[in-house]
Design a protein around this motif. Structure first.
Motif, mmCIF file in Angstrom:
data_model
loop_
_atom_site.group_PDB
_atom_site.id
_atom_site.type_symbol
_atom_site.label_atom_id
_atom_site.label_comp_id
_atom_site.label_asym_id
_atom_site.label_seq_id
_atom_site.Cartn_x
_atom_site.Cartn_y
_atom_site.Cartn_z
ATOM 1 N N GLY A 243 50.759 55.769 -4.911
ATOM 2 C CA GLY A 243 51.920 55.748 -3.852
ATOM 3 C C GLY A 243 51.894 57.108 -2.915
ATOM 4 O O GLY A 243 50.810 57.505 -2.616
ATOM 5 N N HIS A 244 53.152 57.841 -2.588
ATOM 6 C CA HIS A 244 53.060 58.752 -1.682
ATOM 7 C C HIS A 244 52.583 60.145 -2.165
ATOM 8 O O HIS A 244 52.422 60.811 -1.122
ATOM 9 N N MET A 245 52.045 60.288 -3.411
ATOM 10 C CA MET A 245 51.666 61.579 -3.996
ATOM 11 C C MET A 245 50.355 61.755 -3.334
ATOM 12 O O MET A 245 50.091 63.027 -2.920
ATOM 13 N N SER B 240 43.195 48.581 -3.718
ATOM 14 C CA SER B 240 43.618 49.099 -2.648
ATOM 15 C C SER B 240 44.907 48.286 -2.441
ATOM 16 O O SER B 240 45.103 47.174 -2.681
ATOM 17 N N GLU B 241 46.115 48.892 -2.006
ATOM 18 C CA GLU B 241 47.545 48.233 -1.835
ATOM 19 C C GLU B 241 47.209 47.001 -0.867
ATOM 20 O O GLU B 241 48.155 46.107 -1.093
ATOM 21 N N GLY B 242 46.531 46.906 -0.157
ATOM 22 C CA GLY B 242 46.405 46.053 1.079
ATOM 23 C C GLY B 242 45.622 44.592 0.392
ATOM 24 O O GLY B 242 45.416 43.932 1.312
ATOM 25 N N ILE C 145 46.314 58.732 6.337
ATOM 26 C CA ILE C 145 45.552 58.916 5.212
ATOM 27 C C ILE C 145 44.730 57.742 4.875
ATOM 28 O O ILE C 145 43.781 57.690 4.395
ATOM 29 N N ASP C 146 45.118 56.600 5.762
ATOM 30 C CA ASP C 146 44.133 55.204 5.728
ATOM 31 C C ASP C 146 42.808 55.324 6.474
ATOM 32 O O ASP C 146 42.112 54.631 6.063
ATOM 33 N N GLN C 147 42.718 56.261 7.202
ATOM 34 C CA GLN C 147 41.620 56.381 8.118
ATOM 35 C C GLN C 147 41.200 55.177 8.771
ATOM 36 O O GLN C 147 39.903 54.899 8.988
HETATM 37 O O1 F6P Z 1 49.882 54.384 6.874
HETATM 38 C C1 F6P Z 1 49.873 55.345 5.921
HETATM 39 C C2 F6P Z 1 50.730 54.911 4.511
HETATM 40 O O2 F6P Z 1 50.665 55.813 3.645
HETATM 41 C C3 F6P Z 1 49.883 53.539 4.246
HETATM 42 O O3 F6P Z 1 48.910 53.728 3.281
HETATM 43 C C4 F6P Z 1 51.249 52.905 3.310
HETATM 44 O O4 F6P Z 1 50.961 51.474 3.240
HETATM 45 C C5 F6P Z 1 52.371 53.126 4.223
HETATM 46 O O5 F6P Z 1 52.102 54.359 4.889
HETATM 47 C C6 F6P Z 1 53.371 53.427 3.415
HETATM 48 O O6 F6P Z 1 54.550 53.613 4.247
HETATM 49 P P1 F6P Z 1 56.067 54.083 3.882
HETATM 50 O O7 F6P Z 1 55.920 55.532 3.629
HETATM 51 O O8 F6P Z 1 57.143 54.018 4.984
HETATM 52 O O9 F6P Z 1 56.594 53.444 2.590
#
Ligand code: F6P
Length: 344
Positions: free
Chosen positions: A269-271, A221-223, A127-129
């Protein structure tokens, strides 16, 4: 031919569409497709695999995630890991492998090809492309759409109460997701890892907007570098876990204090990784999946099915290792007028 297929790394919407396309294209050639469960873990001792049936392939197109499961297992973490993979490939009588994954998973595939000449082809997903060498990765379009829709919703509640929001969006090394979702959702400030920011400038913009009676949506962005040091832990590949480190809360602390507001927090997050894939992701995943089988047929081993200029072309997986496709300055600058002020 018996071809093994695995999905590694973070799941992404469209993975099942790719597996389905692999199954059907392999069937065209009279090949059997063997599903390997939980990424590289499925090819390590104790791993699981099962032939994919037509009944299964028929039902998975629109379902998010990956029915094969995934993991962040790195076979190269131990000296014997890669040889164990080789033994398992023999044990399962696999003639070739298709590996669907991000930079880490494809990097392992590239190394396995270099080390043992395993007939192996990769399919880019994240999803990060941010995978080097390809314009498109499976799952990105869905994630952008989900994030943009939620940002839309935040506008109406933010406007009603005059609340500002800090919106944290996934993206470990690159800001594609945050930038595109920020554009599509009309965020006022967008912070991405490629572009250093000055927290004072961010606060100035929020305060200026507040004085004008306006709320501010800040897509982060989380990064990005956190405004305050955060606790970090690493995975099998040495990646720092960014998702649960509380980045948005540190922004809130600083912005609240500086701007005399009480910002609200939205951490996707994972949503963003879950749910139904968009039609675009389904189509692209299907194209990439079918092409991966064709690459095997054409003996384009060690290659991934990259997208270049809209066309599917081979790109060596070894070149993916340690590199990322980042948002260019040109792209960011072109769109900067859409956001409130320069944050640098
Ligand atoms: O690489 C995809 C990603 O969703 C990143 O955006 C995120 O930092 C990471 O995976 C999260 O990983 P995990 O599901 O292992 O916490």
């Amino acid at each position: 031919m018996r071809i093994g297929v695995l999905t590694g790394g973070g799941d992404a919407p469209g993975l099942n569409a790719a597996i389905r396309a692999i199954y059907y294209q392999a069937k065209e050639y009279g090949w059997k497709t063997i599903g390997i469960y939980h990424g590289w873990k499925g090819l390590m001792p104790g791993g699981r695999s099962k032939e994919i049936s037509e009944e299964k392939a028929e039902t998975i197109l629109g379902i998010g995630g990956t029915f094969l499961g995934s993991s962040r297992t790195n076979p190269y973490k131990t000296p014997e890991g890669s040889k164990q993979i080789l033994e398992m490939i023999k044990k399962h009588k696999l003639d070739a492998l298709i590996v669907i994954g991000g930079d880490d998973t494809l990097g392992v595939a590239g190394k396995l090809f270099e080390d043992f000449k395993i007939p192996i082809v990769g399919v880019p997903k994240t999803i990060d492309q941010d995978i080097f060498g390809t314009e498109y990765t499976i799952g990105f379009d869905t994630a952008v759409n989900v994030a943009a829709e939620v940002i839309d919703r935040l506008h109406t509640t933010a406007q009603s109460h005059g609340n500002s929001f800090i919106i944290e969006i996934m993206g470990r090394h690159a800001g594609w997701l945050t930038l595109r979702a920020g554009i599509a959702g009309g965020a006022h400030i967008v912070l991405i890892p490629e572009k250093p920011y000055d927290i004072k400038k961010v606060c100035e913009t929020v305060s200026k907007r507040k004085k004008a009676g306006k709320y501010t949506l800040i897509a982060v962005s989380e990064g990005v570098k956190p405004p305050k040091k955060l606790h970090e832990k690493k995975d099998d590949f040495g990646n720092v876990g960014l998702t649960d480190r509380g980045l948005a809360y540190t922004f809130k602390e600083v912005i609240d204090a500086e701007c005399k507001i009480e910002a609200r927090i939205m951490v996707f997050g994972h949503m963003l990784r879950g749910g139904t894939p968009t039609a675009y992701d389904r189509v692209m995943a299907s194209r990439l999946g079918s092409s991966a089988v064709d690459f095997l047929k054409q003996k384009k081993f060690g290659m991934m099915t990259s997208v270049q200029g809209g066309e599917i072309k081979p790109f060596p997986m070894k070149k993916v290792i340690g590199k990322f496709k980042k948002v260019s300055d040109k792209e960011y600058k072109l769109l900067q007028s859409l956001f409130e002020g320069d944050v640098k």
